[in-house]
Design an enzyme around this catalytic site. Sequence first.
Site, PDB file in Angstrom:
ATOM      1  CE  LYS A 195      -3.973   1.834   2.661  1.00  0.00           C
ATOM      2  NZ  LYS A 195      -4.825   1.570   3.838  1.00  0.00           N
ATOM      3  CB  SER A 211      -8.004   3.452   2.846  1.00  0.00           C
ATOM      4  OG  SER A 211      -7.227   2.788   3.827  1.00  0.00           O
ATOM      5  CB  SER A 242      -8.253   0.649   5.772  1.00  0.00           C
ATOM      6  OG  SER A 242      -8.949   1.864   5.742  1.00  0.00           O
TER       7      SER A 242
END
Lengths: 94, 492, 480
Positions: free
Chosen positions: B80, B155, B179
């Site tokens: 990420k 996210s 997330s």
Amino acid sequence: MFDIQKIAKLARLNLKPETESELSTQVKNILGYVEALQAVDTSTVEGYGLSDASPHFRPDEPVERGDPELRVRISARTQGDLFFVPKVIGEGDA
Amino acid sequence: MPEAISALSATELRVAYRSGTLSVREVAAACLKQTERLDPRIKAFLHIDPAAVLSRAVKLDERRAELIDSPLYGIPVALKDNISTAGTPTTCGSHILEGYIPIYDAGVVEGLERNGALPFGKTNLDEFAMGSSTENSAYGPTRNPWDTTRVPGGSSGGSAAAVSARMVPIALGSDTGGSIRQPAALTGVIGLKCTYGLISRYGLVAYASSLDQIGPIARSVEDIALTLEAIAFNDPRDSTSLSDPRGGRYLNALDRPVTGLRAGLPAEFFGEGIDPKMRTSVLEAVKTLEKLGIKVEECSLPSLRHSLPAYYILAPAEASSNLARFDGIRYGPSADVPDIIEQYSATRGSGFGAETQRRILLGTFVLSSGYYDAYYLKAMKVRRLIRNELQKAFEKYDFLISPTTPDTAFRFGEKTADPLQMYLSDICTIGANLAGIPALSIPCGLIEGLPAGMQLWGPHFGERTLLGVAKSYLDASGCNGLRPQILKDGQL
Amino acid sequence: MTEYELVVGIEIHAQLLTKSKLFCACPNRFGDRPNANTCPVCLAHPGVLPVVNRAAIEKLVKAGLALNCKVNEISRFARKNYFYPDLPKGYQISQYEMPVCTDGRLDVTDSDGKQRTIRIRRIHIEEDAGKLLHEGVRSGSLVDLNRAGTPLMEIVTEPDFRSVDEVYDFLTQLRRILRYLKVCDGNMEEGSMRCEPNISIRPRGTEALGVKVELKNINSFKAARRGIEYEVIRQTLMLDRGEKLRQETRGWDENKEESFLMRVKEDAHDYRYFPDPDLPPLKLDSAWIEEIRKTTEELPRPRKERIIKEYGLNEADADVLCSEFAIIDYFETAARKAGDGKLTANWVMGEVLRAVKAGGTIESFPVRPDRLAELVKLIRTGRISSTIAKKVFELMLTSPNSPEAIVEAEGLGIVSDEKAIAEAVALIISENPEQVRQFLEGKDKVMGFLVGQGMKKMKGKADPAILNRLMKEAVEKSRA
């Protein structure tokens, strides 16, 4: 009460004038939503620390970092080994 | 057929490496090919450097003898883009970090490399991990491989989509309020949020420090366990980092018998606000668990109702402070104006997107003079209440079961008009962050062609139980390796 | 006219003498190339985290124990949020609600000798900010973050001071204690110890506190004194004129010797303090505190009492030696090696301090304690006389050699050769017939003169005992 201009100044955020009032409404709505917490009975709660752990400690052993240029040059505005900022007038801990 | 290779799990790749049927370079090339083929439509990656990936792969092939026994030898792992990678851009999905190239590696990146993994590109996310759809990324949204008109969740939407679309076997995400788990559920893969402190936060760009945890997303439970072997360690650079008192050994946990385990079904997550089809899907899965010999009973966790409001005080409060460092002085773009206050405000005003600004404003307000006690302190106490209640539940149950999300993947724009609607996507996941406990999302079937996720909650350091249950469930249910639509499209 | 009473409380920031910074391993050292002592942590790069320097906590606890504080078993780090270019994170890690030390005290003496107790409200730890440079930059300022993240302790007293002398005595004692403990070098001119008095006045005999002014930019003990005196006059004049005082922060202009307005209370920043989620509560269990207590350096008062006893010194000498930890350290090292406290004390207070005063510090003084000890030993064992010792000492200031080697090289050793001394004696007697006659007539005192002349002839090197004996014998012989 929530004063968007005051808070935006405190947070150092220039808001777009066209979205400012919408943003203000949204934040106020969220504040209205979280207001529900006021009704929760927390009188029995002791402390609020989450972790029972102790922080890590570091021994007092210095490490030389070498040429500052490697760290300074990633900045958009520099002068020699220093970071450049627009004129600062007044004190730090202001 | 690159997909045949890129669709292999880490566990399968390990077997292939051992037998010498595949080289790391071949695997890297296959994953790059799959990414090249699908990512123009999915947009899971913000940054990928094929030449660098291939040259690293070659180096790993050279070091085969030394690293072959490492848990992640030769395994491509996507990261990420809020995880710091030296020499590789790390934008956090924000314009304020456009062009920023870190000079240091996150603790998990070191853990991956120590264990032979192949870092594979940086994945898209909601700006600073604030959001549930990746629509808040400054660089455009990621699309759900199951239906490209729908969000992949967020996210960590890029990480989940990359794993779901078989571009990589494993990706790391971060989870502050769901997330990792929510996008894993929405894309039909597995996502684990660990016990707070189990995985180093050093190098994870902080959103809400007391809630953030890095964790793995993968298509098999074994792969999740393998990743933990590599990235769960007590990092001296993170003061909140802890050692697993049970000493790791996550792979061993998969073979543990689940018969006789006790599970609770908190009524709060099966009522209002949860789509009835989602409820049915999870309750079906519960039947499978019962067949495996797990004793399941209903329970109640009334304080959990306060999770969302507590979260939307605490997380923005911490965020408002964590994001103060983005001022354009030492790194990142900087507004060129003659006044220092204006320089701050202009840089931050144009660098941060709308959701980030909302949360900064909210957080600044709840900490400001005269409001601290009513908001922040109150929320901290409620958080303690939630934690206590969960701790008590775990005296009775080995784990808890809930849906991961109230609904399946939603369409782009469906929830962007009203932030509160978007926030409700995390209603099932936030409690675990507030309590600092582990929670695992696993696929439990499809609803109208879209994946549904079941969430297993464990006590502190209960990862091993959750992994064992997940493994047994997935083997028994046939929900292992659900293939998204886009893969089928590709074969047409 | 109303008579006013001064009420002062002070905040002191002291830089801790650790080798590395408070939350990262960068050197805690000044005077280097700008930004040389920085790393991702103190530059607040995205994703970094703080890790506490154990030694910084221990130094703070030492200071707390010395100032009779309660050391709290649990304290917390808090973030103080404000934007400024010298503050990379946009917040300072400090302590707010739960500091490490609370409830201390220190006794001060007024100019008329009256003793009073000053209560210390709290001592907490925090990180320092970087430095901004304005000179030679036309349109902006430059940021050097070498100081960012270095450890500071903040000591806050209650508003217990009633006179400038009390403040002065407090600062003097505090500085001495911190230097004795090697916690802070106490250099106000260089900013390693900074003092901010909160000054108010009230009609004598009343209880309510007046409107306070916080005074900044105090760079010396003298400035503290002048600044407070100035404020008393300024505030008194305002009240006498019937004007209202405002709560404000003022700066002290050392050149103009006046204070100037920096900001009024209404402009005070909203720091939005909250517990730092990156740092769990700081736990100081009793075992750790005990360990720190055991390794704490001796404090000025007990140390003075001990050296009086141990070295047989008088109070006045002990006061001189204990005025500075560097002096007392120097003295004790030398005295232990020399094996003679009194003689060493005389040398330290005499020649050593005289030479130091002429320029330099005792830390950089070329005659280190072990060399002084060797010199004292030479005197004790009769190898050289005190007069010669002074000569040797002079030579030691520019020579790295041992006093023994200097004595050897310069031929300054005592002459015990009876033949050589007898020759000198014979000469003196023949040159001074008048004095010899006086002695023989019963003027005993003249013997001193004759011996002195003999010593002079021998360039101070004659063994005094032999010279005495031979001189007496020779004079008696001349009677016959």
